[in-house]
Write an enzyme that holds these catalytic residues in place. Structure first.
Site, PDB file in Angstrom:
ATOM      1  N   SER A 133       1.925 -69.913  10.024  1.00 40.20           N
ATOM      2  CA  SER A 133       1.846 -71.128  10.846  1.00 40.20           C
ATOM      3  C   SER A 133       1.240 -70.777  12.191  1.00 40.20           C
ATOM      4  O   SER A 133       1.716 -69.862  12.864  1.00 40.20           O
ATOM      5  CB  SER A 133       3.240 -71.708  11.090  1.00 40.20           C
ATOM      6  OG  SER A 133       3.832 -72.088   9.886  1.00 40.20           O
ATOM      7  N   ARG A 176      11.701 -70.068  16.402  1.00 38.25           N
ATOM      8  CA  ARG A 176      10.509 -69.220  16.602  1.00 38.25           C
ATOM      9  C   ARG A 176      10.450 -68.655  18.033  1.00 38.25           C
ATOM     10  O   ARG A 176       9.376 -68.568  18.634  1.00 38.25           O
ATOM     11  CB  ARG A 176       9.228 -70.017  16.332  1.00 38.25           C
ATOM     12  CG  ARG A 176       9.032 -70.433  14.907  1.00 38.25           C
ATOM     13  CD  ARG A 176       8.899 -69.240  13.975  1.00 38.25           C
ATOM     14  NE  ARG A 176       8.499 -69.652  12.648  1.00 38.25           N
ATOM     15  CZ  ARG A 176       9.357 -70.103  11.720  1.00 38.25           C
ATOM     16  NH1 ARG A 176      10.656 -70.158  11.973  1.00 38.25           N
ATOM     17  NH2 ARG A 176       8.904 -70.478  10.534  1.00 38.25           N
ATOM     18  N   GLU A 201       2.202 -70.471  17.753  1.00 44.14           N
ATOM     19  CA  GLU A 201       3.232 -69.548  17.273  1.00 44.14           C
ATOM     20  C   GLU A 201       2.843 -68.075  17.492  1.00 44.14           C
ATOM     21  O   GLU A 201       3.663 -67.294  17.956  1.00 44.14           O
ATOM     22  CB  GLU A 201       3.531 -69.828  15.791  1.00 44.14           C
ATOM     23  CG  GLU A 201       4.891 -69.298  15.388  1.00 44.14           C
ATOM     24  CD  GLU A 201       5.158 -69.398  13.901  1.00 44.14           C
ATOM     25  OE1 GLU A 201       5.511 -70.492  13.452  1.00 44.14           O
ATOM     26  OE2 GLU A 201       5.037 -68.391  13.209  1.00 44.14           O
TER      27      GLU A 201
HETATM   28  N1  EPU Z   1       2.492 -81.294   5.390  1.00 42.70           N
HETATM   29  C1  EPU Z   1       1.384 -82.083   5.540  1.00 42.70           C
HETATM   30  N2  EPU Z   1       0.154 -81.503   5.420  1.00 42.70           N
HETATM   31  C2  EPU Z   1       0.028 -80.172   5.178  1.00 42.70           C
HETATM   32  C3  EPU Z   1       1.162 -79.378   5.024  1.00 42.70           C
HETATM   33  C4  EPU Z   1       2.401 -79.957   5.153  1.00 42.70           C
HETATM   34  O1  EPU Z   1       1.473 -83.271   5.768  1.00 42.70           O
HETATM   35  O2  EPU Z   1      -1.117 -79.720   5.112  1.00 42.70           O
HETATM   36  C5  EPU Z   1       3.810 -81.911   5.490  1.00 42.70           C
HETATM   37  C6  EPU Z   1       4.598 -81.617   4.223  1.00 42.70           C
HETATM   38  O3  EPU Z   1       4.403 -82.634   3.301  1.00 42.70           O
HETATM   39  C7  EPU Z   1       6.003 -81.544   4.700  1.00 42.70           C
HETATM   40  C8  EPU Z   1       5.899 -81.160   6.161  1.00 42.70           C
HETATM   41  O4  EPU Z   1       4.548 -81.289   6.533  1.00 42.70           O
HETATM   42  O5  EPU Z   1       6.619 -82.791   4.605  1.00 42.70           O
HETATM   43  C9  EPU Z   1       6.397 -79.772   6.425  1.00 42.70           C
HETATM   44  O6  EPU Z   1       5.658 -78.821   5.684  1.00 42.70           O
HETATM   45  P1  EPU Z   1       6.331 -77.467   5.128  1.00 42.70           P
HETATM   46  O7  EPU Z   1       7.541 -77.790   4.340  1.00 42.70           O
HETATM   47  O8  EPU Z   1       5.285 -76.666   4.472  1.00 42.70           O
HETATM   48  O9  EPU Z   1       6.880 -76.702   6.382  1.00 42.70           O
HETATM   49  P2  EPU Z   1       6.318 -76.544   7.854  1.00 42.70           P
HETATM   50  O10 EPU Z   1       7.268 -77.236   8.751  1.00 42.70           O
HETATM   51  O11 EPU Z   1       4.912 -76.921   7.945  1.00 42.70           O
HETATM   52  C10 EPU Z   1       7.719 -74.401   8.373  1.00 42.70           C
HETATM   53  C11 EPU Z   1       7.467 -73.048   8.971  1.00 42.70           C
HETATM   54  C12 EPU Z   1       6.877 -72.105   7.922  1.00 42.70           C
HETATM   55  C13 EPU Z   1       7.846 -72.019   6.763  1.00 42.70           C
HETATM   56  C14 EPU Z   1       8.077 -73.428   6.198  1.00 42.70           C
HETATM   57  C15 EPU Z   1       9.121 -73.442   5.116  1.00 42.70           C
HETATM   58  C16 EPU Z   1       7.037 -73.423  11.314  1.00 42.70           C
HETATM   59  C17 EPU Z   1       6.030 -73.424  12.406  1.00 42.70           C
HETATM   60  N3  EPU Z   1       6.571 -73.158  10.101  1.00 42.70           N
HETATM   61  O12 EPU Z   1       6.456 -74.956   8.058  1.00 42.70           O
HETATM   62  O13 EPU Z   1       6.791 -70.838   8.519  1.00 42.70           O
HETATM   63  O14 EPU Z   1       7.362 -71.158   5.759  1.00 42.70           O
HETATM   64  O15 EPU Z   1       8.560 -74.300   7.251  1.00 42.70           O
HETATM   65  O16 EPU Z   1      10.387 -73.237   5.650  1.00 42.70           O
HETATM   66  O17 EPU Z   1       8.213 -73.640  11.567  1.00 42.70           O
HETATM   67  C18 EPU Z   1       5.368 -69.354   9.700  1.00 42.70           C
HETATM   68  O18 EPU Z   1       6.121 -69.503  10.670  1.00 42.70           O
HETATM   69  O19 EPU Z   1       4.383 -68.572   9.734  1.00 42.70           O
HETATM   70  C19 EPU Z   1       5.616 -70.128   8.504  1.00 42.70           C
HETATM   71  C20 EPU Z   1       4.790 -70.127   7.472  1.00 42.70           C
END
Ligand code: EPU
Length: 340
Positions: A240, A166, A336
């Protein structure tokens, strides 16, 4: 060259958070010549400039000073196609998802993991957009920029863009200094489904599809996103709001001892990415609100505008979330979106 300068423009619909702000001056940029005309303009030339794409990675906490440049440079084309790869080019003002759909329709797969990411092509390199096991940097070839002081155009390769998680040179040395006009992407051949992201893999295990087609990967990514992330067209948000923090092994192990269920991912360099969403939820911040700004009730990494929130309220909420995570885990969350 004549520029059409709009005055006192409402920006509420030009940022996906849907927070109110006004631009004293706004110029819509359809091509590079118009950009140069802004730079050379006797009044606009010297003003601070906010470059606006889809407004999806932006928080307007106040009226932006100076002039807003709304980038609307279009165009989608195939530049080269050989045995190794297809090179495509898109104007900075094209919606990112439109580019993904167009490439699939042309029979040119390779971007499907990045389906449905809000924002424009020109904004994509700034934060090196990424999702579901892929980052823009992996498909990036080069881009054209125009310098906002000199009006000079240049082509930057991948190394010069300094892509990281990012992050890119456009958030550092080139922040506010140049405008991305066109982006070229390289789609390697043969195409292979990238199913490294566990949820995507599970999706195909469940449906029993062994070798999904590009369209099937696209559909799966769209379905996962729609199930997890609020649609900015319905509920204002900027995706995010926080980055997942990267920590070294020692810190990760310390946290793991106290919180064995924390979600973390090992990185190639020996560090670990911690799931900020998990930490925010563990702090009890899911659903927390300041005015009409709230931590999304489905995904804790997303801050939403429930209707009528101001940018300042979103920012206040973000500070409270950061404070809670800092207190509980000793970790600083980075934002972000670009905050104005
Ligand atoms: N989780 C929670 N609570 C929540 C949501 C998620 O505990 O409310 C846990 C999930 O269970 C999971 C972990 O957090 O184990 C990660 O969640 P997720 O797979 O949704 O991915 P993320 O790391 O939260 C990142 C990117 C997203 C992208 C997703 C999928 C960043 C900052 N965000 O989110 O990107 O869509 O991975 O690859 O890296 C964005 O940048 O705008 C964005 C949406």
């Amino acid at each position: 060259m004549d520029l059409r300068i709009e005055s006192d423009v409402d920006l509420t619909r030009l940022n996906t958070f849907g927070v109110p702000a006004r631009a004293r001056a706004l110029v819509r940029i359809g091509d590079v010549r118009q950009l140069r005309a802004v730079v050379d303009h006797p009044r606009l030339g010297a003003l601070p400039k906010l470059v606006l794409g889809g407004g999806s990675n932006l928080l307007l906490s106040r009226d932006p000073p100076g002039v807003v440049l709304k980038i609307e440079i279009g165009g989608l084309r195939v530049l080269r196609d050989d045995a190794q790869a297809t090179l495509i080019e898109a104007g900075a003002g094209v919606a990112w998802h439109e580019l993904v759909c167009w490439s699939l329709e042309q029979g040119l797969p390779g971007l499907e993991n990045l389906a449905l990411i809000p924002g424009t092509v020109g904004a994509a390199p700034v934060q090196n957009i990424g999702a579901y096991g892929m980052e823009l940097a992996e498909r990036f070839e080069s881009l054209d920029v125009v310098d906002l002081t000199t009006g000079r155009a240049a082509t930057l390769d991948r190394a010069t863009c300094r892509f990281a998680y990012r992050d890119s040179v456009f958030k550092h040395a080139l922040a506010g200094k140049s405008v991305i006009a066109r982006v070229r992407l390289r789609l390697p051949k043969p195409w292979r489904a990238q199913l490294g992201y566990a949820e995507l893999q599970r999706c195909f295990e469940r449906s029993g599809v062994r070798e999904p087609s590009p369209r099937e990967v696209f559909d799966a990514v769209c379905a996962i996103r729609r199930a997890k992330l609020p649609d900015p067209a319905r509920l204002g948000n900027a995706g995010s709001f926080f980055k997942n923090p990267v920590v070294n092994r020692t810190i990760r192990n310390e946290i793991l001892e106290e919180y064995p269920e924390i979600v973390s991912y090992p990185l190639d360099d020996g560090n670990y990415k911690l799931a900020a969403a998990w930490m925010i939820e563990a702090c009890g911040c899911k659903g927390r609100s300041v005015g009409a700004a709230a931590v999304d009730s489905r995904h804790a990494l997303v801050l939403v505008n429930r209707g009528g929130a101001s940018g300042a309220e979103v920012l206040q909420l973000a500070q409270e979330v950061r404070e809670a995570v800092r207190k509980r885990f000793g970790i600083e969350l980075d934002l972000e979106p670009v905050v104005v």
